[in-house]
Enzyme design. Structure first.
Site, PDB file in Angstrom:
ATOM      1  N   CYS A 118       0.886  -1.260  -0.067  1.00 49.90           N
ATOM      2  CA  CYS A 118      -0.005  -0.024   0.070  1.00 49.90           C
ATOM      3  C   CYS A 118       0.613   1.296   0.201  1.00 49.90           C
ATOM      4  O   CYS A 118       0.331   2.193  -0.424  1.00 49.90           O
ATOM      5  CB  CYS A 118      -0.923  -0.006   1.111  1.00 49.90           C
ATOM      6  SG  CYS A 118      -2.025  -1.591   1.111  1.00 49.90           S
ATOM      7  N   HIS A 265      -4.123   6.362   1.515  1.00 54.49           N
ATOM      8  CA  HIS A 265      -4.392   5.122   0.702  1.00 54.49           C
ATOM      9  C   HIS A 265      -6.102   4.702   1.156  1.00 54.49           C
ATOM     10  O   HIS A 265      -6.491   4.874   2.334  1.00 54.49           O
ATOM     11  CB  HIS A 265      -3.413   4.274   1.162  1.00 54.49           C
ATOM     12  CG  HIS A 265      -3.657   2.753   1.067  1.00 54.49           C
ATOM     13  ND1 HIS A 265      -4.057   2.495  -0.228  1.00 54.49           N
ATOM     14  CD2 HIS A 265      -3.806   1.879   1.726  1.00 54.49           C
ATOM     15  CE1 HIS A 265      -4.232   1.219   0.076  1.00 54.49           C
ATOM     16  NE2 HIS A 265      -4.064   0.672   1.003  1.00 54.49           N
ATOM     17  N   ASN A 295     -10.006  -1.558  -1.995  1.00 54.96           N
ATOM     18  CA  ASN A 295      -8.563  -1.503  -1.619  1.00 54.96           C
ATOM     19  C   ASN A 295      -7.719  -1.816  -3.054  1.00 54.96           C
ATOM     20  O   ASN A 295      -7.572  -3.128  -3.077  1.00 54.96           O
ATOM     21  CB  ASN A 295      -8.115  -1.964  -0.484  1.00 54.96           C
ATOM     22  CG  ASN A 295      -6.569  -1.921  -0.335  1.00 54.96           C
ATOM     23  OD1 ASN A 295      -5.744  -1.583  -1.083  1.00 54.96           O
ATOM     24  ND2 ASN A 295      -6.289  -2.175   1.104  1.00 54.96           N
TER      25      ASN A 295
HETATM   26  N1  ACO Z   1     -18.653 -10.911   6.167  1.00 55.67           N
HETATM   27  C1  ACO Z   1     -18.968 -11.407   7.243  1.00 55.67           C
HETATM   28  N2  ACO Z   1     -18.270 -11.596   8.202  1.00 55.67           N
HETATM   29  C2  ACO Z   1     -17.003 -11.597   8.069  1.00 55.67           C
HETATM   30  C3  ACO Z   1     -16.367 -10.998   7.043  1.00 55.67           C
HETATM   31  C4  ACO Z   1     -17.086 -10.552   5.667  1.00 55.67           C
HETATM   32  N3  ACO Z   1     -16.487 -10.630   4.710  1.00 55.67           N
HETATM   33  N4  ACO Z   1     -15.158 -11.147   7.250  1.00 55.67           N
HETATM   34  C5  ACO Z   1     -14.934 -11.378   8.716  1.00 55.67           C
HETATM   35  N5  ACO Z   1     -15.961 -11.682   8.996  1.00 55.67           N
HETATM   36  C6  ACO Z   1     -16.387 -12.251  10.385  1.00 55.67           C
HETATM   37  C7  ACO Z   1     -15.206 -12.556  10.943  1.00 55.67           C
HETATM   38  O1  ACO Z   1     -15.246 -14.304  10.792  1.00 55.67           O
HETATM   39  C8  ACO Z   1     -15.274 -12.649  12.659  1.00 55.67           C
HETATM   40  O2  ACO Z   1     -16.306 -13.662  13.018  1.00 55.67           O
HETATM   41  P1  ACO Z   1     -16.199 -14.149  14.454  1.00 55.67           P
HETATM   42  O3  ACO Z   1     -16.635 -12.941  15.454  1.00 55.67           O
HETATM   43  O4  ACO Z   1     -17.313 -15.005  14.544  1.00 55.67           O
HETATM   44  O5  ACO Z   1     -14.832 -14.717  14.689  1.00 55.67           O
HETATM   45  C9  ACO Z   1     -16.051 -11.449  12.571  1.00 55.67           C
HETATM   46  O6  ACO Z   1     -16.592 -10.916  11.178  1.00 55.67           O
HETATM   47  C10 ACO Z   1     -15.105 -10.112  12.844  1.00 55.67           C
HETATM   48  O7  ACO Z   1     -15.505  -9.006  12.745  1.00 55.67           O
HETATM   49  P2  ACO Z   1     -14.950  -7.822  13.577  1.00 55.67           P
HETATM   50  O8  ACO Z   1     -14.022  -8.106  14.706  1.00 55.67           O
HETATM   51  O9  ACO Z   1     -16.088  -6.747  13.740  1.00 55.67           O
HETATM   52  O10 ACO Z   1     -14.281  -7.222  12.374  1.00 55.67           O
HETATM   53  P3  ACO Z   1     -13.186  -5.934  12.111  1.00 55.67           P
HETATM   54  O11 ACO Z   1     -14.143  -4.975  12.791  1.00 55.67           O
HETATM   55  O12 ACO Z   1     -11.945  -6.026  12.532  1.00 55.67           O
HETATM   56  O13 ACO Z   1     -13.228  -5.694  10.763  1.00 55.67           O
HETATM   57  C11 ACO Z   1     -11.532  -5.516   8.724  1.00 55.67           C
HETATM   58  C12 ACO Z   1     -12.598  -6.551   9.767  1.00 55.67           C
HETATM   59  C13 ACO Z   1     -12.570  -4.995   7.846  1.00 55.67           C
HETATM   60  C14 ACO Z   1     -10.809  -6.600   8.010  1.00 55.67           C
HETATM   61  C15 ACO Z   1     -10.718  -4.892   9.800  1.00 55.67           C
HETATM   62  O14 ACO Z   1      -9.982  -5.413  10.675  1.00 55.67           O
HETATM   63  C16 ACO Z   1      -9.738  -3.746   8.616  1.00 55.67           C
HETATM   64  O15 ACO Z   1     -10.068  -3.132   8.023  1.00 55.67           O
HETATM   65  N6  ACO Z   1      -8.534  -4.113   9.121  1.00 55.67           N
HETATM   66  C17 ACO Z   1      -7.528  -3.236   8.471  1.00 55.67           C
HETATM   67  C18 ACO Z   1      -7.153  -3.627   7.039  1.00 55.67           C
HETATM   68  C19 ACO Z   1      -5.967  -2.786   6.299  1.00 55.67           C
HETATM   69  O16 ACO Z   1      -6.015  -1.941   6.626  1.00 55.67           O
HETATM   70  N7  ACO Z   1      -5.332  -3.522   5.514  1.00 55.67           N
HETATM   71  C20 ACO Z   1      -3.993  -2.687   5.263  1.00 55.67           C
HETATM   72  C21 ACO Z   1      -4.112  -2.625   3.771  1.00 55.67           C
HETATM   73  S1  ACO Z   1      -4.019  -4.100   3.077  1.00 55.67           S
HETATM   74  C22 ACO Z   1      -2.303  -4.024   2.361  1.00 55.67           C
HETATM   75  O17 ACO Z   1      -1.313  -3.204   2.654  1.00 55.67           O
HETATM   76  C23 ACO Z   1      -1.813  -4.965   1.022  1.00 55.67           C
END
Ligand code: ACO
Length: 338
Positions: A118, A265, A295
């Protein structure tokens, strides 16, 4: 090659390319257990674009680069250096930058890839800026391009990562700034590899023999697809981005009040909203388009910059900060006067 050494480089023009195929959250709900509500609430994404078969990152990169060259009023023969930022090169090696340059009609121009996820676009911008400032190059093409769709696990197993990423490309042409008040003031780069496994694609890998195994594509935790500790990454992103934005402003004697536009980003709308809130930066100054493209990693900043230029938010005289955080971890910011 340039003759007189300029004090500063400037982005002369921006281009972009996204595939025609729109993939909505509902479309993904057919492939995996997810919902439009979950994706929008957690990420702000409504849709992303996916390419069809036989389209590599440099195919989108070529379209974006051609637009940037056209709007800069330059032909490829005016370009002294091509830098391609990508984590999804067309092939493992040679560098996709050489493929891109050749598709644009260049045969002898130096070209290299920057594989820094990123932050890749900003790392590339730093290289381009240094080349122009030192007089080694007069015009540099920097392109960020990604094809994520062919490398995602689009089943329930991979849903945390699969819903986030989209395909796209953005390109800029840089040249010397004629006006000393305009151009790139500075670019600030950071990396911390101790967090690599928090967001990575582990296979294929040279440290394993063979590099790719059949089981890497299956099981509970397949190594051939990107894996992420989402909450951990999120917490670091909302800390590091404000830090590096402040670093860029401080370095140049500006305050947050001086900043006209932040082009961050596009990893997650919530990250960008928290960054703005923690810095008490009015959200109207923050460019977001993740709702439509997801993204797109190295492409996301030039894609958002293109949009902000088109709607006038970025215009001559504006103080603009570009900032990124991502896998590595890596993070970076560039401060410039448009
Ligand atoms: N649909 C439905 N449910 C989902 C999905 C989905 N697509 N993905 C995960 N879940 C579930 C999980 O299995 C988990 O279930 P559980 O509680 O039963 O175990 C639950 O949802 C997790 O939910 P939250 O904890 O509320 O998720 P969170 O608020 O952490 O959001 C997310 C997840 C969107 C991935 C977030 O953590 C995020 O954006 N993180 C940063 C991503 C990022 O910045 N990446 C860097 C750039 S990428 C790069 O550099 C290449």
């Amino acid at each position: 090659m340039g003759t007189a050494t300029p004090t500063r480089s400037r982005i002369l023009a921006v281009g972009r390319a996204v595939p025609d195929r729109v993939v909505t959250n509902e479309d993904l709900g057919v492939l995996m257990d997810t919902s439009d509500e979950w994706i929008q609430q957690r990420t702000g994404i409504r849709q992303r674009r996916h390419v069809g078969a036989d389209c590599g990152a440099t195919d989108l990169g070529r379209i974006a680069s051609e637009e940037a060259l056209r709007s800069a009023g330059l032909g490829i023969e005016a370009i002294d250096l091509v830098i391609f930022a990508t984590l999804s090169p067309d092939i493992d090696w040679p560098a996709s930058a050489a493929l891109l340059a050749s598709k644009l009609g260049a045969r002898r121009v130096p070209a290299f890839d920057v594989k820094n996820q990123c932050s890749g676009f900003l790392y590339s911008l730093a290289c381009a800026d240094a080349a122009i400032r030192s007089g080694r190059a007069r015009h540099v093409l920097v392109c960020g391009g990604e094809i994520h769709s062919s490398g995602l696990d689009l089943t329930t197993r991979g849903r945390e990562v699969g819903v986030i990423f989209g395909d796209g490309a953005g390109a800029v042409v840089l040249g010397p700034s004629e006006d000393p008040g305009r151009g790139i003031f500075s670019v600030h780069l950071h990396a911390d590899g101790s967090n690599a496994e928090k967001l990575w694609l582990e296979a294929a890998a040279s440290r394993r023999r063979p590099r790719l195994l059949p089981e890497d594509l299956g099981g509970d935790d397949p190594k051939a697809f990107p894996r992420m500790r989402g909450k951990y990454v999120f917490k670091h992103a909302v800390t590091r981005m404000p830090e590096v934005i402040r670093e860029a402003l401080d370095h140049n004697g500006f305050t947050l009040g001086d900043l006209d536009v932040l082009v961050p980003h596009q990893a997650n709308l919530r990250i960008n909203q928290m960054v703005a809130a923690s810095m008490e930066l009015d959200e109207s100054k923050v460019v977001n388009n993740i709702d439509r493209y997801g993204n797109t990693t190295a492409a996301s900043i030039p894609l958002a910059l293109h949009e902000a230029l088109a709607d006038g938010r970025v215009a001559p005289g504006k103080l603009v900060c570009l900032a990124a955080f991502g896998a590595g971890f890596t993070w970076a910011a560039a401060l410039l006067r448009w």
